[in-house]
Design a protein around this motif. Structure first.
Motif, PDB file in Angstrom:
ATOM      1  N   UNK A  19       0.811  -1.209   0.000  1.00 13.88           N
ATOM      2  CA  UNK A  19       0.000   0.000   0.000  1.00 13.88           C
ATOM      3  C   UNK A  19       0.850   1.267   0.000  1.00 13.88           C
ATOM      4  N   UNK A  20       2.169   1.134   0.097  1.00 15.98           N
ATOM      5  CA  UNK A  20       3.079   2.271   0.014  1.00 15.98           C
ATOM      6  C   UNK A  20       4.434   1.766  -0.480  1.00 15.98           C
ATOM      7  N   UNK A  21       5.210   2.676  -1.066  1.00 17.08           N
ATOM      8  CA  UNK A  21       6.532   2.330  -1.605  1.00 17.08           C
ATOM      9  C   UNK A  21       7.598   3.122  -0.862  1.00 17.08           C
ATOM     10  N   UNK A  22       8.682   2.434  -0.508  1.00 15.19           N
ATOM     11  CA  UNK A  22       9.779   3.074   0.219  1.00 15.19           C
ATOM     12  C   UNK A  22      11.076   2.825  -0.531  1.00 15.19           C
ATOM     13  N   UNK A  23      11.754   3.917  -0.893  1.00 15.83           N
ATOM     14  CA  UNK A  23      13.043   3.848  -1.571  1.00 15.83           C
ATOM     15  C   UNK A  23      14.124   4.398  -0.638  1.00 15.83           C
ATOM     16  N   UNK A  24      15.364   3.905  -0.811  1.00 13.66           N
ATOM     17  CA  UNK A  24      16.487   4.361   0.010  1.00 13.66           C
ATOM     18  C   UNK A  24      17.641   4.772  -0.902  1.00 13.66           C
ATOM     19  N   UNK A  25      18.171   5.969  -0.665  1.00 16.26           N
ATOM     20  CA  UNK A  25      19.240   6.476  -1.524  1.00 16.26           C
ATOM     21  C   UNK A  25      20.462   5.575  -1.522  1.00 16.26           C
ATOM     22  N   UNK A  26      20.817   5.021  -0.343  1.00 17.15           N
ATOM     23  CA  UNK A  26      22.046   4.244  -0.229  1.00 17.15           C
ATOM     24  C   UNK A  26      21.859   2.766  -0.545  1.00 17.15           C
ATOM     25  N   UNK A  61     -10.056 -11.743 -15.240  1.00 12.62           N
ATOM     26  CA  UNK A  61     -10.861 -12.039 -14.045  1.00 12.62           C
ATOM     27  C   UNK A  61     -10.128 -12.966 -13.087  1.00 12.62           C
ATOM     28  N   UNK A  62     -10.156 -12.636 -11.795  1.00 12.50           N
ATOM     29  CA  UNK A  62      -9.561 -13.438 -10.726  1.00 12.50           C
ATOM     30  C   UNK A  62      -8.063 -13.668 -10.944  1.00 12.50           C
ATOM     31  N   UNK A  63      -7.401 -12.651 -11.459  1.00 12.50           N
ATOM     32  CA  UNK A  63      -5.953 -12.726 -11.700  1.00 12.50           C
ATOM     33  C   UNK A  63      -5.296 -11.486 -11.104  1.00 12.50           C
ATOM     34  N   UNK A  64      -3.971 -11.460 -11.166  1.00 15.63           N
ATOM     35  CA  UNK A  64      -3.219 -10.308 -10.693  1.00 15.63           C
ATOM     36  C   UNK A  64      -2.061 -10.041 -11.636  1.00 15.63           C
ATOM     37  N   UNK A  65      -1.563  -8.817 -11.635  1.00 17.19           N
ATOM     38  CA  UNK A  65      -0.417  -8.448 -12.465  1.00 17.19           C
ATOM     39  C   UNK A  65       0.575  -7.667 -11.617  1.00 17.19           C
ATOM     40  N   UNK A  66       1.845  -7.755 -11.988  1.00 17.92           N
ATOM     41  CA  UNK A  66       2.909  -7.010 -11.305  1.00 17.92           C
ATOM     42  C   UNK A  66       3.307  -5.814 -12.154  1.00 17.92           C
ATOM     43  N   UNK A  67       3.382  -4.663 -11.530  1.00 16.09           N
ATOM     44  CA  UNK A  67       3.804  -3.433 -12.195  1.00 16.09           C
ATOM     45  C   UNK A  67       5.135  -3.007 -11.571  1.00 16.09           C
ATOM     46  N   UNK A  68       6.182  -2.921 -12.384  1.00 17.83           N
ATOM     47  CA  UNK A  68       7.523  -2.573 -11.903  1.00 17.83           C
ATOM     48  C   UNK A  68       7.699  -1.058 -11.958  1.00 17.83           C
ATOM     49  N   UNK A  69       8.060  -0.470 -10.817  1.00 17.39           N
ATOM     50  CA  UNK A  69       8.271   0.972 -10.712  1.00 17.39           C
ATOM     51  C   UNK A  69       9.717   1.216 -10.298  1.00 17.39           C
ATOM     52  N   UNK A  70      10.415   2.050 -11.057  1.00 12.46           N
ATOM     53  CA  UNK A  70      11.820   2.342 -10.763  1.00 12.46           C
ATOM     54  C   UNK A  70      11.988   3.852 -10.518  1.00 12.46           C
ATOM     55  N   UNK A  71      12.665   4.169  -9.416  1.00 15.58           N
ATOM     56  CA  UNK A  71      12.986   5.570  -9.088  1.00 15.58           C
ATOM     57  C   UNK A  71      14.250   5.941  -9.859  1.00 15.58           C
ATOM     58  N   UNK A  72      14.171   6.958 -10.718  1.00 22.33           N
ATOM     59  CA  UNK A  72      15.299   7.306 -11.584  1.00 22.33           C
ATOM     60  C   UNK A  72      15.907   8.668 -11.238  1.00 22.33           C
ATOM     61  N   UNK A  85      -1.265   5.292  -3.891  1.00 22.90           N
ATOM     62  CA  UNK A  85      -0.149   4.629  -3.209  1.00 22.90           C
ATOM     63  C   UNK A  85       0.934   5.667  -2.951  1.00 22.90           C
ATOM     64  N   UNK A  86       1.311   5.827  -1.688  1.00 23.05           N
ATOM     65  CA  UNK A  86       2.332   6.806  -1.306  1.00 23.05           C
ATOM     66  C   UNK A  86       3.727   6.282  -1.631  1.00 23.05           C
ATOM     67  N   UNK A  87       4.619   7.196  -2.036  1.00 25.04           N
ATOM     68  CA  UNK A  87       6.011   6.847  -2.335  1.00 25.04           C
ATOM     69  C   UNK A  87       6.929   7.862  -1.678  1.00 25.04           C
ATOM     70  N   UNK A  88       7.953   7.350  -0.943  1.00 19.06           N
ATOM     71  CA  UNK A  88       8.886   8.228  -0.232  1.00 19.06           C
ATOM     72  C   UNK A  88      10.314   7.729  -0.447  1.00 19.06           C
ATOM     73  N   UNK A  89      11.238   8.675  -0.644  1.00 18.90           N
ATOM     74  CA  UNK A  89      12.665   8.363  -0.737  1.00 18.90           C
ATOM     75  C   UNK A  89      13.338   8.787   0.565  1.00 18.90           C
ATOM     76  N   UNK A  90      14.005   7.820   1.231  1.00 15.67           N
ATOM     77  CA  UNK A  90      14.724   8.102   2.466  1.00 15.67           C
ATOM     78  C   UNK A  90      16.231   8.109   2.194  1.00 15.67           C
ATOM     79  N   UNK A  91      17.013   8.833   3.028  1.00 16.43           N
ATOM     80  CA  UNK A  91      18.463   8.910   2.803  1.00 16.43           C
ATOM     81  C   UNK A  91      19.144   7.553   2.875  1.00 16.43           C
ATOM     82  N   UNK A  92      18.837   6.770   3.904  1.00 12.61           N
ATOM     83  CA  UNK A  92      19.509   5.487   4.057  1.00 12.61           C
ATOM     84  C   UNK A  92      18.641   4.520   4.833  1.00 12.61           C
ATOM     85  N   UNK A  93      18.907   3.256   4.597  1.00 14.76           N
ATOM     86  CA  UNK A  93      18.207   2.208   5.331  1.00 14.76           C
ATOM     87  C   UNK A  93      18.876   2.030   6.688  1.00 14.76           C
TER      88      UNK A  93
END
Length: 214
Positions: A19-26, A68-79, A110-118
């Motif tokens: 339900x949300x996406x989390x990216x990390x710079x490092x 019907x009654x299926x699912x798909x994957x959507x690839x999202x890349x932070x550029x 869907x919320x998306x946030x970029x954090x400095x580091x994990x």
């Protein structure tokens, strides 16, 4: 005969994981995330992925159809990984319509946030102290023999039987006829409501993620 839910004002429930996406710079491995879109309904859905800041992301297959009654994957890349984008909250919007129609049946953000580091630092050391006891001396405590093999950490044999059983039950629930369907051999008490099928689809998505991580 397919049973289509009555939807007004574009309020068809949309199921997305996570339900949300989390990216990390490092952490370069986090720069690519996967959104799974679920269609628990008896009719195909056409989906489209929108973004508040499209210049910062690339989306593989931002439009498509879910059977019907299926699912798909959507690839999202932070550029656009940079210090200026850290802490900024972006949004993706998944909107769906019935295949062949233009009217929007539902949407979900869907919320998306970029954090400095994990965060990988070890937890702070805690101090433990002895407890007082009211038992005199050092009596022998009752013990029970170990009759089953104990294992620690991740199981080497895959997901537990409970997880597999839950997944099978959810799949069986989705395969059951929906209330209102005609010309079915299943007895009426085995006809499930749309809400019950939506819950089964959501649980199946969570269980699927657990199985893939094992």
């Amino acid at each position: 005969m397919q049973h289509q839910p009555q939807v007004t004002d574009g309020k068809l429930p949309i199921f997305v994981f996570p339900t949300s996406l989390t990216f990390f710079s490092d952490d370069q491995s986090s720069h690519k995330q996967v959104l799974t879109l679920y269609n628990p309904y008896d009719f195909p859905l056409k989906f489209k992925v929108l973004s508040t800041t499209p210049r910062k992301y690339t989306v593989v297959d931002s439009e498509g159809t879910i059977r019907p009654r299926c699912c798909v994957d959507v690839v999202i890349r932070h550029v656009d990984i940079c210090i200026n984008n850290e802490g900024v909250k972006d949004k993706f919007r998944i909107q769906v319509s019935e295949y062949g129609q233009r009217k929007i049946l539902g949407k979900k953000d869907v919320m998306s946030v970029l954090f400095p580091k994990r965060e990988t630092s070890p937890p702070k050391e805690e101090n433990f102290h002895s407890l007082s006891t009211s038992i005199a001396g050092n009596p022998e405590l009752p013990q029970t023999p170990i009759t089953t093999r104990q294992t620690t950490g991740r199981s080497a044999t895959g997901p537990s039987y409970i997880i597999i059983f839950t997944a099978v039950m959810c799949i069986a629930a989705l395969a059951m006829p929906t209330h209102g369907e005609k010309d079915t051999k299943w007895p009426e008490y085995l006809h499930l409501s749309l809400s019950q099928k939506l819950i089964a689809a959501y649980i199946l998505g969570l269980v699927t993620m657990v199985i893939l991580k094992v």
